[in-house]
Write an enzyme that holds these catalytic residues in place. Structure first.
Site, short mmCIF file in Angstrom:
data_model
loop_
_atom_site.label_atom_id
_atom_site.label_comp_id
_atom_site.label_asym_id
_atom_site.label_seq_id
_atom_site.Cartn_x
_atom_site.Cartn_y
_atom_site.Cartn_z
N GLY A 266 15.22 33.89 41.50
CA GLY A 266 14.68 34.71 40.42
C GLY A 266 15.81 34.99 39.45
N CYS A 269 18.03 34.07 34.52
CA CYS A 269 18.49 32.79 34.00
C CYS A 269 17.86 31.55 34.60
CB CYS A 269 20.01 32.74 34.08
SG CYS A 269 20.70 33.91 32.89
N ARG A 335 14.80 41.35 36.79
CA ARG A 335 14.11 40.36 35.97
C ARG A 335 13.73 39.14 36.83
NH1 ARG A 335 18.00 40.07 30.73
NH2 ARG A 335 19.62 40.42 32.31
N1 LIG Z 1 22.95 37.50 32.57
C1 LIG Z 1 23.72 36.52 33.02
O1 LIG Z 1 24.18 36.54 34.16
C2 LIG Z 1 24.06 35.36 32.15
C3 LIG Z 1 23.45 35.16 30.93
N2 LIG Z 1 23.76 34.07 30.16
C4 LIG Z 1 23.15 33.92 28.84
O2 LIG Z 1 23.76 34.86 27.94
C5 LIG Z 1 22.81 35.32 26.98
C6 LIG Z 1 22.76 36.84 27.01
O3 LIG Z 1 22.25 37.23 28.26
P1 LIG Z 1 22.35 38.73 28.78
O4 LIG Z 1 23.70 39.29 28.49
O5 LIG Z 1 21.87 38.70 30.18
O6 LIG Z 1 21.28 39.45 27.83
P2 LIG Z 1 20.93 41.01 27.75
O7 LIG Z 1 19.47 41.09 27.46
O8 LIG Z 1 21.48 41.71 28.95
O9 LIG Z 1 21.76 41.55 26.49
C7 LIG Z 1 21.54 41.16 25.18
C8 LIG Z 1 22.01 42.26 24.23
O10 LIG Z 1 21.82 41.80 22.87
C9 LIG Z 1 21.44 42.92 22.06
N3 LIG Z 1 20.81 42.44 20.81
C10 LIG Z 1 19.58 41.89 20.65
N4 LIG Z 1 19.41 41.54 19.35
C11 LIG Z 1 20.56 41.88 18.68
C12 LIG Z 1 21.01 41.76 17.31
N5 LIG Z 1 20.24 41.19 16.37
N6 LIG Z 1 22.26 42.20 17.00
C13 LIG Z 1 23.04 42.76 17.96
N7 LIG Z 1 22.67 42.89 19.26
C14 LIG Z 1 21.45 42.46 19.61
C15 LIG Z 1 20.50 43.71 22.98
O11 LIG Z 1 20.39 45.05 22.54
C16 LIG Z 1 21.23 43.57 24.34
O12 LIG Z 1 22.13 44.63 24.56
C17 LIG Z 1 21.50 34.62 27.32
O13 LIG Z 1 21.39 33.44 26.56
C18 LIG Z 1 21.66 34.25 28.79
O14 LIG Z 1 20.90 33.11 29.14
C19 LIG Z 1 24.70 33.16 30.54
C20 LIG Z 1 25.35 33.30 31.75
C21 LIG Z 1 25.09 34.41 32.65
O1 LIG Z 2 23.05 31.34 33.56
C1 LIG Z 2 23.12 32.35 34.20
O2 LIG Z 2 22.73 33.45 33.83
C2 LIG Z 2 23.72 32.35 35.56
O3 LIG Z 2 22.68 32.00 36.50
C3 LIG Z 2 23.08 32.00 37.86
O4 LIG Z 2 23.59 33.28 38.23
P1 LIG Z 2 22.63 34.50 38.66
O5 LIG Z 2 21.25 34.26 38.18
O6 LIG Z 2 23.33 35.73 38.24
O7 LIG Z 2 22.62 34.52 40.26
P2 LIG Z 2 22.75 33.47 41.42
O8 LIG Z 2 23.73 33.98 42.39
O9 LIG Z 2 22.93 32.09 40.94
O10 LIG Z 2 21.31 33.60 42.11
C4 LIG Z 2 20.14 33.20 41.41
C5 LIG Z 2 18.95 33.28 42.34
O11 LIG Z 2 19.04 32.26 43.33
C6 LIG Z 2 18.83 32.82 44.63
N1 LIG Z 2 19.62 32.04 45.59
C7 LIG Z 2 20.95 31.81 45.39
C8 LIG Z 2 21.68 31.06 46.27
C9 LIG Z 2 21.05 30.50 47.38
O12 LIG Z 2 21.63 29.79 48.22
N2 LIG Z 2 19.72 30.73 47.57
C10 LIG Z 2 18.98 31.49 46.69
O13 LIG Z 2 17.76 31.66 46.88
C11 LIG Z 2 19.29 34.27 44.51
O14 LIG Z 2 18.68 35.08 45.48
C12 LIG Z 2 18.84 34.60 43.11
O15 LIG Z 2 17.47 35.01 43.11
C13 LIG Z 2 24.23 31.00 38.03
O16 LIG Z 2 24.69 31.03 39.38
C14 LIG Z 2 25.39 31.32 37.08
O17 LIG Z 2 26.39 30.31 37.19
C15 LIG Z 2 24.85 31.35 35.65
O18 LIG Z 2 25.87 31.71 34.74
#
Ligand SMILES: NC(=O)C1=CN([C@@H]2O[C@H](COP(=O)(O)OP(=O)(O)OC[C@H]3O[C@@H](n4cnc5c(N)ncnc54)[C@H](O)[C@@H]3O)[C@@H](O)[C@H]2O)C=CC1
Ligand SMILES: O=C(O)[C@H]1O[C@H](OP(=O)(O)OP(=O)(O)OC[C@H]2O[C@@H](n3ccc(=O)[nH]c3=O)[C@H](O)[C@@H]2O)[C@H](O)[C@@H](O)[C@@H]1O
Length: 430
Positions: A266, A269, A335
């Site tokens: 879940g 991402c 999420r």
């Molecule tokens: N959450 C994760 O673990 C990861 C996320 N990503 C990618 O990074 C991107 C961001 O993800 P998150 O940080 O999780 O999103 P998020 O939803 O947690 O944060 C996004 C932020 O952008 C702000 N925002 C929205 N519209 C705006 C605007 N026009 N100007 C300024 N701020 C604005 C929102 O208020 C919010 O605080 C996504 O593309 C996601 O796929 C990549 C790797 C890991």
């Molecule tokens: O693009 C992103 O946002 C991120 O997505 C994942 O990171 P994240 O979603 O934070 O968490 P993970 O640890 O990858 O787990 C994702 C899901 O897979 C499940 N999972 C993970 C590992 C596993 O062996 N089995 C399994 O069911 C977890 O329970 C969870 O629901 C990737 O691991 C990151 O490298 C990437 O940056």
């Protein structure tokens, strides 16, 4: 260097605090005033191990936050860390990216000197070149390569270990199209490369960098789905899937990580990124069959879990404890968590649901305000007719006589975390 980061969510806040820790001066720009106020008060707006300490250490000094795009004018480079959610058909919704690109362009119109714009968000190939660059050009009156450069730097951090992942990356991917952009990126990442012990730095094109991010997530998600497919087969034969998966993981070509079978993936991402790249591929006339199968296997796991429960008890009027609401341990993020799917189906079937999670309860309460929430796993189990374990929080491994307070001790374990004992009707999903 002076850096600005637009978007202060999981990624924006983490990278801002980490860049400050690495010695850069960072300003976070967000439209959410509460997030901005929290950062300026020295408090991390999200729950991530190690983040609170970094924010507290640098806020008011090398780290500040604002709603005012003008503060970007004093910076050398801007990272776009905005949400890229799914449209109803699974395709990428670039609304926030486009809005921020326009605001950034309007700001850069007033800047003297060169600026670098770096896409940090996960976006489908060609987005930065075809959708972000042109918007900034239009709003700024400047041209890409003349006044500002564009680049793409995908982020691989995981929630729950975001700070450690950012500060100790397996690789750093820098997508750009001019030497000047690569030089600025080198300068930004030099302290990280140094601190992390020289991880590989891959210099590539912008669209390649965008695709590397999807390929990375698609591979990991598919690996888990293949593990689940194999574990489902194991179950049909009464074979221990843990032994099978742990043993194949010893083959260095396979590797042991992301073979954890159970309820599936879940989070914010994997589900959206697999959907986005599938939709983008279809848009170009290619049907990604293997990736679609990975999604289908994943979608089937929660229903398989409910089937195991239905074999034992009629769900209508039954009190079911759902243990673990976050999409994985170590985060309060719900999420696309498997628990949200389970709870929806349980409610549709007329069950009475009580949820428990060590940190994600308040987030789940916003999604499902009308179910019961317990303050401990023990309270959730008391008088429940059945328990579904949806997240592998460590504390669930220690549950023991708490199960004795259940009305009927049916335990279906979606994460193979509960310690089996006499007196419970235990079944593992895989
Ligand atoms: N959450 C994760 O673990 C990861 C996320 N990503 C990618 O990074 C991107 C961001 O993800 P998150 O940080 O999780 O999103 P998020 O939803 O947690 O944060 C996004 C932020 O952008 C702000 N925002 C929205 N519209 C705006 C605007 N026009 N100007 C300024 N701020 C604005 C929102 O208020 C919010 O605080 C996504 O593309 C996601 O796929 C990549 C790797 C890991
Ligand atoms: O693009 C992103 O946002 C991120 O997505 C994942 O990171 P994240 O979603 O934070 O968490 P993970 O640890 O990858 O787990 C994702 C899901 O897979 C499940 N999972 C993970 C590992 C596993 O062996 N089995 C399994 O069911 C977890 O329970 C969870 O629901 C990737 O691991 C990151 O490298 C990437 O940056």
């Amino acid at each position: 260097m002076n850096l600005s980061i637009i978007g202060s969510g999981y990624v924006g806040t983490t990278i801002a605090a980490c860049f400050a820790e690495l010695g850069h001066d960072v300003v976070n720009v967000d439209i959410d005033e509460d997030i901005v106020a929290s950062l300026n008060d020295g408090q991390a707006p999200i729950h991530e191990p190690g983040l609170a300490e970094l924010v507290e250490r640098h806020a008011g000094d090398r780290l500040r936050a604002t709603t005012d795009y003008d503060e970007i004018l004093d910076t050398d480079a801007t990272f776009l860390a905005l949400p890229t959610p799914s449209n109803d058909d699974g395709s990428i919704d670039l609304g926030a990216m486009k809005a921020a690109a326009t605001s950034l362009g309007e700001t850069l119109a007033r800047k003297d000197g060169q600026h670098l714009v770096v896409t940090k968000s996960t976006v489908v190939p060609t987005t930065t070149v075809d959708a972000i660059g042109p918007r900034i050009e239009e709003a700024s009156g400047k041209r890409v390569g003349e006044g500002f450069d564009i680049a793409m730097n995908p982020e691989f951090l995981r929630e729950g270990t975001a700070v450690d992942d950012f500060l100790s990356p397996d690789k750093i991917v820098l997508g750009a199209q001019t030497d000047r952009a690569y030089e600025t990126l080198d300068e930004i990442f030099a302290p990280l490369v140094d601190r992390a012990g020289n991880p590989p730095v891959v210099k590539t094109g912008i669209s390649e960098a965008e695709m590397i991010k999807y390929a990375n997530n698609a591979f990991l998600a598919s690996k888990i789905s293949l593990a689940n497919d194999l574990a489902n087969i194991c179950k049909e034969f009464g074979v221990d899937s843990d032994e099978v998966l742990e043993t194949i993981g010893l083959d260095s070509r396979i590797g042991s990580s992301f073979l954890g079978a159970g309820l599936g993936w879940g989070g914010s991402c994997f589900p959206k990124d697999t959907a986005a790249i599938i939709a983008a591929a279809r848009g170009r006339g290619y049907e990604p069959r293997l990736l679609q199968a990975a999604v289908d296997v994943n979608d089937g796991q929660p229903e398989r879990m409910l089937d195991l429960l239905r074999e034992r008890i009629d769900l209508d009027g039954t009190r079911v404890a759902v243990l673990g609401l976050a999409f994985k341990p170590g985060t309060d993020d719900i999420r696309k968590s498997r628990a949200t799917l389970l709870i929806s189906s349980l409610l549709d079937a007329g069950a009475d649901v009580v949820g428990y999670d060590p940190v994600a309860t308040e987030n789940m309460r916003e999604r499902f305000p009308d179910i019961d929430y317990a303050d401990s796993a023990a309270d959730a189990l008391a008088n429940a007719d059945a328990a579904l374990v949806a997240t592998d929080w460590d504390e669930f491994a220690a549950l023991d006589d708490e199960f004795d307070a259940m009305r009927s001790p049916i335990v279906i374990d979606g994460r193979r975390i509960v310690t089996r004992r006499e007196g419970i009707d235990y079944e593992s999903l895989v």
